[in-house]
Design a protein around this motif. Sequence first.
Motif, PDB file in Angstrom:
ATOM      1  N   MET A   1       2.659   9.336  -5.435  1.00  0.00           N
ATOM      2  CA  MET A   1       3.094   8.070  -4.818  1.00  0.00           C
ATOM      3  C   MET A   1       2.260   6.927  -5.391  1.00  0.00           C
ATOM      4  O   MET A   1       1.041   6.997  -5.448  1.00  0.00           O
ATOM      5  CB  MET A   1       2.871   8.169  -3.314  1.00  0.00           C
ATOM      6  N   THR A   2       2.936   5.895  -5.837  1.00  0.00           N
ATOM      7  CA  THR A   2       2.174   4.758  -6.370  1.00  0.00           C
ATOM      8  C   THR A   2       1.781   3.829  -5.241  1.00  0.00           C
ATOM      9  O   THR A   2       2.493   3.708  -4.246  1.00  0.00           O
ATOM     10  CB  THR A   2       3.009   3.951  -7.392  1.00  0.00           C
ATOM     11  N   VAL A   3       0.625   3.240  -5.402  1.00  0.00           N
ATOM     12  CA  VAL A   3       0.136   2.336  -4.365  1.00  0.00           C
ATOM     13  C   VAL A   3       0.289   0.908  -4.842  1.00  0.00           C
ATOM     14  O   VAL A   3      -0.317   0.503  -5.822  1.00  0.00           O
ATOM     15  CB  VAL A   3      -1.344   2.621  -4.059  1.00  0.00           C
ATOM     16  N   PHE A 188      -4.243  -0.701   2.587  1.00  0.00           N
ATOM     17  CA  PHE A 188      -4.898  -0.526   1.297  1.00  0.00           C
ATOM     18  C   PHE A 188      -5.618  -1.803   0.859  1.00  0.00           C
ATOM     19  O   PHE A 188      -6.830  -1.810   0.648  1.00  0.00           O
ATOM     20  CB  PHE A 188      -3.837  -0.117   0.273  1.00  0.00           C
TER      21      PHE A 188
ATOM     22  N   VAL B  74      -6.339   4.355   5.157  1.00  0.00           N
ATOM     23  CA  VAL B  74      -5.934   4.092   3.778  1.00  0.00           C
ATOM     24  C   VAL B  74      -5.509   5.368   3.057  1.00  0.00           C
ATOM     25  O   VAL B  74      -4.499   5.386   2.371  1.00  0.00           O
ATOM     26  CB  VAL B  74      -7.062   3.382   2.999  1.00  0.00           C
ATOM     27  N   LEU B  75      -6.265   6.456   3.249  1.00  0.00           N
ATOM     28  CA  LEU B  75      -5.926   7.684   2.518  1.00  0.00           C
ATOM     29  C   LEU B  75      -4.529   8.208   2.848  1.00  0.00           C
ATOM     30  O   LEU B  75      -3.865   8.749   1.966  1.00  0.00           O
ATOM     31  CB  LEU B  75      -7.003   8.745   2.732  1.00  0.00           C
ATOM     32  N   VAL B  77      -1.969   6.532   3.011  1.00  0.00           N
ATOM     33  CA  VAL B  77      -1.077   5.789   2.129  1.00  0.00           C
ATOM     34  C   VAL B  77      -0.857   6.554   0.825  1.00  0.00           C
ATOM     35  O   VAL B  77       0.228   6.557   0.256  1.00  0.00           O
ATOM     36  CB  VAL B  77      -1.647   4.372   1.826  1.00  0.00           C
ATOM     37  N   VAL B  78      -1.887   7.251   0.333  1.00  0.00           N
ATOM     38  CA  VAL B  78      -1.735   8.038  -0.888  1.00  0.00           C
ATOM     39  C   VAL B  78      -1.458   9.504  -0.556  1.00  0.00           C
ATOM     40  O   VAL B  78      -1.659  10.383  -1.385  1.00  0.00           O
ATOM     41  CB  VAL B  78      -2.981   7.931  -1.809  1.00  0.00           C
ATOM     42  N   GLY B  79      -1.039   9.766   0.679  1.00  0.00           N
ATOM     43  CA  GLY B  79      -0.581  11.104   1.033  1.00  0.00           C
ATOM     44  C   GLY B  79      -1.659  12.041   1.551  1.00  0.00           C
ATOM     45  O   GLY B  79      -1.406  13.219   1.785  1.00  0.00           O
ATOM     46  N   LEU B  80      -2.900  11.541   1.734  1.00  0.00           N
ATOM     47  CA  LEU B  80      -3.962  12.383   2.276  1.00  0.00           C
ATOM     48  C   LEU B  80      -4.117  12.086   3.765  1.00  0.00           C
ATOM     49  O   LEU B  80      -4.564  11.016   4.148  1.00  0.00           O
ATOM     50  CB  LEU B  80      -5.301  12.097   1.576  1.00  0.00           C
ATOM     51  N   ARG B  81      -3.686  13.035   4.577  1.00  0.00           N
ATOM     52  CA  ARG B  81      -3.710  12.797   6.027  1.00  0.00           C
ATOM     53  C   ARG B  81      -4.674  13.782   6.673  1.00  0.00           C
ATOM     54  O   ARG B  81      -4.598  14.976   6.457  1.00  0.00           O
ATOM     55  CB  ARG B  81      -2.299  12.997   6.591  1.00  0.00           C
TER      56      ARG B  81
END
Lengths: 222, 220
Positions: A1-3, A188, B74-75, B77-81
């Motif tokens: 997934m791009t941020v 972010f 924030v994590l 958001v990049v798929g780390l939950r």
Amino acid sequence: MTVPFDPAFLLSNLGPLGQGLARTLGISAIGTAGALAAGVLLGALSALRVPVVRQLIRAYVAVFRNTPLLVQIFFLYFALPEIGIELGAFTVGWLSLLLWGGAYNAENLRAGYEAVDPTYVEACRALGFSRLAAFRRVVLPLGTRTALPSVTNTLISVFKNSSFMIAIGYPELTDAAVDLVSVTFRAFEVFIAIGVVYLALVWLLSLAAGLVERRFAIPGGH
Amino acid sequence: MPSWVAPVAGYLAGGLLTTLALAAVSIVVSVVLGTVLGALLVLPSRATRLAVRCYVEIWRGLPIIVTLFFIFFVLPVVGLRFDTFVAAAIGLCLWGSSNVAEVVRGAVQSVPHGQADAAAALGFPWHGRMRHVVFPQAVRRALPPLVGLVVNLTQQTSLAAVIGVLDLLQAAQRSIERLTLSSGVTHAVPILGAVLVVYFVICLPLTSLSRRLERSLRQG
């Protein structure tokens, strides 16, 4: 997934973050100055072994160093109103930092004063200095310089710990950031931004602390 | 004893267990990881030192709360939950290990250089010098600040309450809310007072241990 990192979003929300930063700096400044003053005064009173006062200071230092700052903040903000003492979030903000930092600095400076070679004081007394004069002229300047690194460390922690005030809803930088995230969902950008701000300020403060320590290092010391 | 006390005490005890578990995990991981990182900081390799230095400066410099929010908000958001306990443990370990690394580095570098030189002159190879000469002395120097860090980490676990971990402080906070809703009285003074006492009882012996270690070190 791009941020998607969108700097324009940050630029258009500088207002609330800037206000948060101003509040962070405000309570940190009062907390730091107070913690320094309280530390010097209480450290001196402990090192001079003023009876009763010394025991009271020791109790204060023990309580504030051995309990978490966050619980202290909760106690001031949520428990004191029950016994009729209502303090606003701003007051609890700087007061809790002052009390916490003051306890650490009292201990830092007491250790510094007591590390001064006792033969110096004996020499002063032999020369006719009063106990107080010996402390003020010899122990205070030498001990403060010895304690300087731990004191500046504590003061930097006071600044970082101003972020704890989010727990009582005081709108400092961290609280402003979480607020902004809850409205815009741009976690972010916002957290990266405040992380950079905190790091930059902490590094700047460490740099300044290093300069002060070198400037006041005891010549010929290790 | 008023009737509200027993259920609240039971609830707080559950929270205390979570606090202790979080403290134990953070302390063990921080000490192990931090010792490795601290050892890397005294290696001759410049690139390794630089990489570890970055890690240490970032996680030591950030307020822990900001680190916790970063991991928690924030994590994902990049798929780390992560669940709240794990997120809190990661945040505390990042902070703890970077502080331990600094303590270890400081302790190793505070051993006078002549000691290693003398051992080298006697024919000890690098690892022999470290193992038999520098390391035993560094451990003694590192111990008082390390115990201080253990106290600090134990106290910092209370920050987990801010991201919703049901630790001692969060349990206290929920008890206060419940009592306020059901009876209109907060009982915040006895409940938060009890939380302060619990932390005090845990931390005070460790703080005096740290001071005793320091004193015995000074007296050689």
